[in-house]
Design a protein around this motif. Structure first.
Motif, PDB file in Angstrom:
ATOM      1  N   LYS A 138      47.593  36.768  -8.017  1.00 32.19           N
ATOM      2  CA  LYS A 138      47.670  35.263  -8.134  1.00 32.19           C
ATOM      3  C   LYS A 138      47.282  34.224  -7.361  1.00 32.19           C
ATOM      4  O   LYS A 138      47.002  33.034  -7.503  1.00 32.19           O
ATOM      5  N   SER A 139      46.690  34.677  -6.057  1.00 35.27           N
ATOM      6  CA  SER A 139      46.219  33.937  -5.247  1.00 35.27           C
ATOM      7  C   SER A 139      44.689  33.558  -5.513  1.00 35.27           C
ATOM      8  O   SER A 139      43.825  34.130  -5.875  1.00 35.27           O
ATOM      9  N   ASP A 140      44.156  32.084  -5.484  1.00 41.93           N
ATOM     10  CA  ASP A 140      42.875  31.671  -5.535  1.00 41.93           C
ATOM     11  C   ASP A 140      41.830  32.187  -4.564  1.00 41.93           C
ATOM     12  O   ASP A 140      40.704  32.591  -4.698  1.00 41.93           O
ATOM     13  N   ALA A 141      42.443  32.541  -3.282  1.00 43.11           N
ATOM     14  CA  ALA A 141      41.611  32.984  -2.136  1.00 43.11           C
ATOM     15  C   ALA A 141      42.446  33.714  -1.273  1.00 43.11           C
ATOM     16  O   ALA A 141      43.691  33.664  -1.160  1.00 43.11           O
ATOM     17  N   ALA A 142      41.804  34.640  -0.427  1.00 44.22           N
ATOM     18  CA  ALA A 142      42.302  35.262   0.858  1.00 44.22           C
ATOM     19  C   ALA A 142      41.553  35.131   1.953  1.00 44.22           C
ATOM     20  O   ALA A 142      40.385  35.018   1.915  1.00 44.22           O
ATOM     21  N   ILE A 143      42.109  34.607   2.974  1.00 44.30           N
ATOM     22  CA  ILE A 143      41.529  34.637   4.246  1.00 44.30           C
ATOM     23  C   ILE A 143      42.207  35.509   5.325  1.00 44.30           C
ATOM     24  O   ILE A 143      43.253  35.709   5.601  1.00 44.30           O
ATOM     25  N   GLY A 144      41.197  36.442   5.605  1.00 47.85           N
ATOM     26  CA  GLY A 144      41.913  37.357   6.755  1.00 47.85           C
ATOM     27  C   GLY A 144      40.740  37.769   7.637  1.00 47.85           C
ATOM     28  O   GLY A 144      39.783  37.016   8.016  1.00 47.85           O
ATOM     29  N   PHE A 145      40.975  38.734   8.575  1.00 43.61           N
ATOM     30  CA  PHE A 145      40.385  39.038   9.866  1.00 43.61           C
ATOM     31  C   PHE A 145      39.642  40.478   9.617  1.00 43.61           C
ATOM     32  O   PHE A 145      40.356  41.523   9.071  1.00 43.61           O
ATOM     33  N   ALA A 146      38.396  40.576   9.798  1.00 40.30           N
ATOM     34  CA  ALA A 146      37.645  41.852   9.690  1.00 40.30           C
ATOM     35  C   ALA A 146      37.808  42.451  11.100  1.00 40.30           C
ATOM     36  O   ALA A 146      37.827  41.854  12.056  1.00 40.30           O
ATOM     37  N   ASP A 147      37.555  43.795  11.048  1.00 43.07           N
ATOM     38  CA  ASP A 147      37.616  44.592  12.437  1.00 43.07           C
ATOM     39  C   ASP A 147      36.001  44.415  12.997  1.00 43.07           C
ATOM     40  O   ASP A 147      35.875  44.299  14.085  1.00 43.07           O
ATOM     41  N   TYR A 148      35.294  44.768  12.043  1.00 36.89           N
ATOM     42  CA  TYR A 148      33.848  44.751  12.588  1.00 36.89           C
ATOM     43  C   TYR A 148      32.947  44.390  11.588  1.00 36.89           C
ATOM     44  O   TYR A 148      33.327  44.368  10.182  1.00 36.89           O
ATOM     45  N   LEU A 149      31.666  44.057  11.791  1.00 38.24           N
ATOM     46  CA  LEU A 149      30.671  43.395  10.984  1.00 38.24           C
ATOM     47  C   LEU A 149      29.389  44.225  11.302  1.00 38.24           C
ATOM     48  O   LEU A 149      29.030  44.297  12.368  1.00 38.24           O
ATOM     49  N   LEU A 150      28.695  45.101  10.258  1.00 40.52           N
ATOM     50  CA  LEU A 150      27.816  46.007  10.467  1.00 40.52           C
ATOM     51  C   LEU A 150      26.456  45.286  10.184  1.00 40.52           C
ATOM     52  O   LEU A 150      26.345  44.875   8.843  1.00 40.52           O
ATOM     53  N   ALA A 151      25.554  45.119  11.285  1.00 39.64           N
ATOM     54  CA  ALA A 151      24.424  44.351  10.995  1.00 39.64           C
ATOM     55  C   ALA A 151      23.370  44.910  10.179  1.00 39.64           C
ATOM     56  O   ALA A 151      22.758  44.241   9.487  1.00 39.64           O
ATOM     57  N   GLU A 152      23.301  46.052  10.092  1.00 48.32           N
ATOM     58  CA  GLU A 152      22.410  46.858   9.148  1.00 48.32           C
ATOM     59  C   GLU A 152      22.337  46.653   8.018  1.00 48.32           C
ATOM     60  O   GLU A 152      21.594  46.514   7.091  1.00 48.32           O
ATOM     61  N   SER A 153      23.689  46.640   7.385  1.00 45.00           N
ATOM     62  CA  SER A 153      23.906  46.311   5.898  1.00 45.00           C
ATOM     63  C   SER A 153      24.873  45.280   5.500  1.00 45.00           C
ATOM     64  O   SER A 153      24.881  44.852   4.555  1.00 45.00           O
ATOM     65  N   GLY A 154      25.239  44.421   6.241  1.00 48.06           N
ATOM     66  CA  GLY A 154      26.122  43.130   6.333  1.00 48.06           C
ATOM     67  C   GLY A 154      27.387  43.629   5.546  1.00 48.06           C
ATOM     68  O   GLY A 154      28.140  42.849   4.899  1.00 48.06           O
TER      69      GLY A 154
END
Length: 243
Positions: A138-154
């Motif tokens: 039912k949510s228009d959006a979710a705002i959460g926390f990522a553990d990691y971001l991988l530079a090679e693939s986004g």
């Protein structure tokens, strides 16, 4: 009478593998007699020479290639950027994770969270059971926390935890992930190594780990690209600059 197989019974596993080997007309493969030999060290060395600034630039480039709205902000600008996201997407119902106050305070958004005024504000909480899925849908959006971001693939990664379950990332209409610049890694191998260490040290308990590479992309038979067919319509990564 057919014998009932028991889950996780070693004998069942051995009987199954013996049957496969017999059907294939070849002996069972034994790892101790034929250990894995890596052909190279590319999983560890690819992009390993990049500086944090270079990894940030690469993460931005590759994230935008997969249709992610990529933003870099200072910690004291995060609250204002989250508010802008809510306004631009015309968010009326929002889902947030139920992490303790200290996590929100680390990102300087505890007051922002506590002062939110929306028609509906949901928190993914283990105590809510399957209502979490209903609220996320039912949510228009979710705002959460990522553990990691991988530079090679986004790609962002997020382990499923009681405060932020797997449906959190896929059911709301829009999705925003917050990740510190210090958590930008070269590629999948480094993330897997960190998760493996956390699991071995009992610092992480999870049923799965999500690797999410932007919104879904689908092309029909006429090769027309459509973004956001499955899961959120769009995704935003907000990287917090290192202090």
């Amino acid at each position: 009478m057919t014998e009932v197989l028991k889950a996780n019974d070693p004998k069942n596993r051995e009987d199954f593998l013996d049957a496969i080997a017999k059907k294939a007309n070849r002996p069972r493969h034994e790892l101790k007699n034929d250990p894995l030999k890596l052909l190279n060290d590319l999983p560890e060395t690819t992009l390993a020479d990049k500086t944090p600034a270079e990894l940030l630039d690469l993460a931005k480039k590759n994230s935008e290639l997969i249709h992610v709205d990529f933003k870099t902000v200072k910690a004291d600008q995060l609250a204002a950027n989250l508010t802008k996201f809510i306004e631009e997407k015309e968010i009326k119902s929002l889902m947030l994770p139920s992490f303790a106050a200290d996590k929100w305070a680390d990102f300087e958004i505890l007051d922002w969270k506590d002062e939110l005024e929306l028609e509906h504000l949901y928190f993914w909480d283990e105590a809510n059971g399957r209502d979490n899925l209903i609220n996320a849908d039912k949510s228009d959006a979710a705002i959460g926390f990522a553990d990691y971001l991988l530079a090679e693939s986004g790609t962002i990664t997020a382990a499923t935890v009681k405060e932020q379950g797997r449906g959190f990332h896929f059911l709301p209409t829009h999705y925003l992930a917050i990740v510190p610049q210090s958590k930008i890694l070269p590629r999948m191998r480094q993330a897997i190594d960190r998760y493996d260490e956390a699991l071995k040290q009992d610092k992480l308990k999870t049923s799965n780990i999500n690797f999410i590479s932007g919104p879904s992309n689908s092309g029909d038979i006429e090769m027309v690209l459509i973004v956001g067919v499955h899961g959120p319509l769009d995704m935003t990564y907000v990287v917090i600059e290192d202090r």
